[in-house]
Design a protein around this motif. Structure first.
Motif, PDB file in Angstrom:
ATOM      1  N   VAL A 132       2.286  -7.943   9.106  1.00  0.00           N
ATOM      2  CA  VAL A 132       0.830  -8.009   9.212  1.00  0.00           C
ATOM      3  C   VAL A 132       0.282  -6.706   9.785  1.00  0.00           C
ATOM      4  O   VAL A 132      -0.693  -6.133   9.267  1.00  0.00           O
ATOM      5  CB  VAL A 132       0.405  -9.205  10.096  1.00  0.00           C
ATOM      6  N   VAL A 133       0.916  -6.211  10.849  1.00  0.00           N
ATOM      7  CA  VAL A 133       0.454  -4.964  11.476  1.00  0.00           C
ATOM      8  C   VAL A 133       0.555  -3.796  10.505  1.00  0.00           C
ATOM      9  O   VAL A 133      -0.391  -3.012  10.345  1.00  0.00           O
ATOM     10  CB  VAL A 133       1.264  -4.664  12.756  1.00  0.00           C
ATOM     11  N   ILE A 134       1.696  -3.663   9.818  1.00  0.00           N
ATOM     12  CA  ILE A 134       1.900  -2.529   8.910  1.00  0.00           C
ATOM     13  C   ILE A 134       0.946  -2.605   7.718  1.00  0.00           C
ATOM     14  O   ILE A 134       0.370  -1.592   7.283  1.00  0.00           O
ATOM     15  CB  ILE A 134       3.362  -2.484   8.426  1.00  0.00           C
ATOM     16  N   MET A 135       0.735  -3.811   7.177  1.00  0.00           N
ATOM     17  CA  MET A 135      -0.175  -3.961   6.046  1.00  0.00           C
ATOM     18  C   MET A 135      -1.595  -3.553   6.426  1.00  0.00           C
ATOM     19  O   MET A 135      -2.286  -2.845   5.672  1.00  0.00           O
ATOM     20  CB  MET A 135      -0.158  -5.412   5.540  1.00  0.00           C
ATOM     21  N   ILE A 136      -2.043  -3.992   7.607  1.00  0.00           N
ATOM     22  CA  ILE A 136      -3.386  -3.612   8.055  1.00  0.00           C
ATOM     23  C   ILE A 136      -3.461  -2.101   8.291  1.00  0.00           C
ATOM     24  O   ILE A 136      -4.464  -1.455   7.961  1.00  0.00           O
ATOM     25  CB  ILE A 136      -3.763  -4.382   9.330  1.00  0.00           C
ATOM     26  N   LEU A 137      -2.402  -1.526   8.840  1.00  0.00           N
ATOM     27  CA  LEU A 137      -2.370  -0.079   9.061  1.00  0.00           C
ATOM     28  C   LEU A 137      -2.497   0.687   7.746  1.00  0.00           C
ATOM     29  O   LEU A 137      -3.267   1.649   7.644  1.00  0.00           O
ATOM     30  CB  LEU A 137      -1.072   0.315   9.768  1.00  0.00           C
ATOM     31  N   PHE A 138      -1.746   0.278   6.739  1.00  0.00           N
ATOM     32  CA  PHE A 138      -1.790   0.952   5.439  1.00  0.00           C
ATOM     33  C   PHE A 138      -3.196   0.892   4.837  1.00  0.00           C
ATOM     34  O   PHE A 138      -3.752   1.897   4.385  1.00  0.00           O
ATOM     35  CB  PHE A 138      -0.783   0.320   4.475  1.00  0.00           C
ATOM     36  N   CYS A 139      -3.762  -0.317   4.821  1.00  0.00           N
ATOM     37  CA  CYS A 139      -5.068  -0.486   4.179  1.00  0.00           C
ATOM     38  C   CYS A 139      -6.189   0.158   4.996  1.00  0.00           C
ATOM     39  O   CYS A 139      -7.137   0.704   4.423  1.00  0.00           O
ATOM     40  CB  CYS A 139      -5.349  -1.975   3.971  1.00  0.00           C
ATOM     41  N   SER A 140      -6.081   0.114   6.324  1.00  0.00           N
ATOM     42  CA  SER A 140      -7.110   0.746   7.147  1.00  0.00           C
ATOM     43  C   SER A 140      -7.064   2.267   7.007  1.00  0.00           C
ATOM     44  O   SER A 140      -8.090   2.944   7.154  1.00  0.00           O
ATOM     45  CB  SER A 140      -6.952   0.345   8.610  1.00  0.00           C
ATOM     46  N   ALA A 141      -5.878   2.834   6.744  1.00  0.00           N
ATOM     47  CA  ALA A 141      -5.781   4.282   6.524  1.00  0.00           C
ATOM     48  C   ALA A 141      -6.556   4.685   5.271  1.00  0.00           C
ATOM     49  O   ALA A 141      -7.259   5.702   5.258  1.00  0.00           O
ATOM     50  CB  ALA A 141      -4.313   4.690   6.390  1.00  0.00           C
ATOM     51  N   PHE A 142      -6.446   3.880   4.212  1.00  0.00           N
ATOM     52  CA  PHE A 142      -7.201   4.148   2.989  1.00  0.00           C
ATOM     53  C   PHE A 142      -8.703   4.038   3.250  1.00  0.00           C
ATOM     54  O   PHE A 142      -9.489   4.903   2.848  1.00  0.00           O
ATOM     55  CB  PHE A 142      -6.770   3.148   1.911  1.00  0.00           C
ATOM     56  N   PHE A 143      -9.116   2.971   3.938  1.00  0.00           N
ATOM     57  CA  PHE A 143     -10.521   2.790   4.305  1.00  0.00           C
ATOM     58  C   PHE A 143     -11.013   3.982   5.126  1.00  0.00           C
ATOM     59  O   PHE A 143     -12.112   4.498   4.904  1.00  0.00           O
ATOM     60  CB  PHE A 143     -10.668   1.492   5.102  1.00  0.00           C
ATOM     61  N   SER A 144     -10.206   4.418   6.091  1.00  0.00           N
ATOM     62  CA  SER A 144     -10.603   5.497   6.995  1.00  0.00           C
ATOM     63  C   SER A 144     -10.823   6.815   6.258  1.00  0.00           C
ATOM     64  O   SER A 144     -11.769   7.553   6.555  1.00  0.00           O
ATOM     65  CB  SER A 144      -9.535   5.671   8.078  1.00  0.00           C
ATOM     66  N   ILE A 145      -9.955   7.111   5.296  1.00  0.00           N
ATOM     67  CA  ILE A 145     -10.103   8.371   4.546  1.00  0.00           C
ATOM     68  C   ILE A 145     -11.410   8.374   3.761  1.00  0.00           C
ATOM     69  O   ILE A 145     -12.157   9.362   3.764  1.00  0.00           O
ATOM     70  CB  ILE A 145      -8.894   8.559   3.598  1.00  0.00           C
ATOM     71  N   VAL A 146     -11.707   7.273   3.084  1.00  0.00           N
ATOM     72  CA  VAL A 146     -12.955   7.193   2.304  1.00  0.00           C
ATOM     73  C   VAL A 146     -14.162   7.244   3.238  1.00  0.00           C
ATOM     74  O   VAL A 146     -15.130   7.976   2.995  1.00  0.00           O
ATOM     75  CB  VAL A 146     -12.971   5.904   1.453  1.00  0.00           C
ATOM     76  N   PHE A 147     -14.122   6.458   4.304  1.00  0.00           N
ATOM     77  CA  PHE A 147     -15.242   6.399   5.249  1.00  0.00           C
ATOM     78  C   PHE A 147     -15.497   7.767   5.876  1.00  0.00           C
ATOM     79  O   PHE A 147     -16.649   8.195   6.033  1.00  0.00           O
ATOM     80  CB  PHE A 147     -14.931   5.356   6.329  1.00  0.00           C
ATOM     81  N   ASP A 148     -14.423   8.471   6.233  1.00  0.00           N
ATOM     82  CA  ASP A 148     -14.565   9.807   6.823  1.00  0.00           C
ATOM     83  C   ASP A 148     -15.112  10.796   5.808  1.00  0.00           C
ATOM     84  O   ASP A 148     -15.961  11.638   6.131  1.00  0.00           O
ATOM     85  CB  ASP A 148     -13.212  10.263   7.348  1.00  0.00           C
ATOM     86  N   ALA A 149     -14.648  10.703   4.558  1.00  0.00           N
ATOM     87  CA  ALA A 149     -15.126  11.618   3.517  1.00  0.00           C
ATOM     88  C   ALA A 149     -16.608  11.423   3.226  1.00  0.00           C
ATOM     89  O   ALA A 149     -17.318  12.378   2.865  1.00  0.00           O
ATOM     90  CB  ALA A 149     -14.315  11.415   2.235  1.00  0.00           C
ATOM     91  N   LEU A 150     -17.112  10.216   3.414  1.00  0.00           N
ATOM     92  CA  LEU A 150     -18.531   9.941   3.204  1.00  0.00           C
ATOM     93  C   LEU A 150     -19.378  10.281   4.433  1.00  0.00           C
ATOM     94  O   LEU A 150     -20.591  10.062   4.421  1.00  0.00           O
ATOM     95  CB  LEU A 150     -18.735   8.471   2.838  1.00  0.00           C
TER      96      LEU A 150
END
Length: 457
Positions: free
Chosen positions: A307-325
């Protein structure tokens, strides 16, 4: 703050969808998806895909930014700090499923039961010891709810006091090291987990001490709410032998794990491995170690870790997009520019984390809020170890806050018939006040966190 808002409004009115507005829409959309009951990991990934594609169509997002994603994921998998999570979860699972935690609770209850409020005091002591051993809230609350609540009710304890003590003491695992909250916070704040462990020790003991003092005062002035138990039928020799068997080994295990971290003999990850092996040795010493026990503990560990690793992976993708915007920059600027400076930022960040804690698990809150709050805290010159401990205390308060505190539901799942949900929810209010007091003291006196950290440096 006013200038940023005005400029963004002008851009919107001129028909140019700026980075900030798309980022705000992304964050709001994420919460709508999350509140619908969708799993948090897929909410992260789905929102990132949707707004990343929308940003690319509008020319606000460069897909080449996603080339950073493999580096993020590889960094997560090779993060030595995160390796401590399965070790400590496995340690707690062995103690829970082998019955050692139950025996510890019963023995301390026999030792302190003759005092007014002694059973409740025993729950607080055991909650502190289990928090320093397992770091898992759900296991601690359920164990104590199953075995101590019927006993306290049988001897005439007030229902609200009994349930409140269990909920609050079980949630100490949120703060007292080796807390999983601190492990995740250290990763999100980018600070050594050993410093967070050391810094959280005194505030954690302050909370435990406040609970104990409250119970003793209540037992002195209102003995009808917390009566003493009848004298034990065990002889002093039998009670001494039981104490040696049930209390001393877990205490030695705690000192071996936490002491090795505090004195710099081992990293938290190494200490967690030592603790996991030590728990197996204790179970074997009590003739309770079996392949089925190891299999159950390993399965529980795998579930939490995945659960922790899955959330980490998906939050990293969210973070890159959010930061780029431009989302992170916008939120950091807004938080830094709050009227009132550091104090205003602390107030706002605590309110945000407390409100999120009413609806989300601590892992989700850490991955959502900390990447946004940490840059502002750093820009304002706050010590991140101190800030991390403040957030951990706040998360603990949110965990027992009615109507949707998770610890309340953990206890509700195991209470005997006749205990009302309203009693469980109301029972948490005095302990929330005590936690609020400790939170204020830690904010006013940073030395409560930093003294041990500086001493251990």
């Amino acid at each position: 703050w006013v200038e940023t808002t005005i400029n963004s409004t002008i851009n919107f009115r001129e028909g140019r969808m700026g980075f900030e507005w798309l980022a705000i829409g992304m964050f709001v959309g994420f919460f709508f998806i999350l509140m619908s009951g969708y799993p948090v990991a897929f909410a992260f990934a789905g929102t990132g895909l949707l707004f990343g594609g929308l940003g690319w169509l509008l020319g606000d997002f460069d897909p080449n930014r996603l080339l950073l994603l493999p580096n993020h994921w590889f960094g997560t998998m090779s993060n030595f700090t995160l390796l401590a999570i399965p070790s400590f979860v496995f340690l707690g699972a062995i103690l829970e499923k082998s019955g050692l935690a139950e025996e510890l609770l019963e023995t301390i209850g026999l030792l302190l039961g003759s005092l007014r409020g002694g059973l409740a005091l025993a729950v607080i002591v055991v909650g502190t010891l289990l928090a320093a051993t397992t770091g898992v809230v759900a296991a601690t609350v359920i164990i104590m709810g199953m075995f101590s609540l019927p006993l306290m009710l049988r001897y005439g304890y007030d229902t609200r006091l009994a349930t409140g003590v269990i909920v609050a003491s079980g949630t100490l695992a949120q703060l007292i090291p080796p807390s999983l909250v601190l492990l995740v916070l250290s990763d999100q704040l980018g600070i050594p987990v050993g410093d967070l462990f050391v810094g959280a020790l005194i505030p954690g003991l302050m909370l435990s001490g406040c609970y104990a003092l409250y119970v003793l005062v209540l037992g002195f002035f209102r003995p009808d709410l917390a009566p003493a138990m009848p004298p034990s039928t065990l002889t002093s020799g039998e009670l001494f032998q039981r104490s040696l068997r049930a209390i001393v080994p877990p205490v030695i295990l705690i000192f071996a794990v936490l002491g090795s971290i505090f004195f710099g003999l081992a990293t938290p990850t190494e200490a967690g491995c030592v603790g996991a092996i030590g728990a197996c040795i204790l179970a074997a010493f009590n003739r309770r170690l079996s392949w089925s026990l190891i299999e159950e503990a390993a399965h529980a560990t795998a579930v939490v870790s995945v659960v922790v690793i899955m959330i980490l992976f998906c939050s990293a993708f969210f973070s890159i997009v959010f930061d780029a915007l431009g989302g992170k920059t916008l939120i950091t600027n807004l938080l830094v520019a709050l009227p009132g400076g550091k104090l205003a930022f602390l107030i706002v960040s605590n309110i945000i984390v407390f409100l999120l804690g009413a609806f989300l698990e601590f892992i989700e809150i850490c991955f959502i809020a900390m990447p946004l709050l940490a840059p502002a805290a750093q820009a304002l010159g706050l010590d991140l170890v101190w800030f991390g401990v403040i957030m951990a205390i706040n998360l603990q308060t949110a965990f027992i806050s009615p109507p949707v505190g998770f610890s309340l539901f953990y206890l509700q799942s195991v209470v005997p018939p006749g205990v009302r949900t309203s009693d469980i929810h109301r029972s948490a209010l005095p302990f929330m006040a005590l936690q609020g007091l400790v939170l204020v003291l830690v904010i006013i006196f940073p030395a409560t966190v930093l003294w041990l950290v500086n001493l251990a440096a």
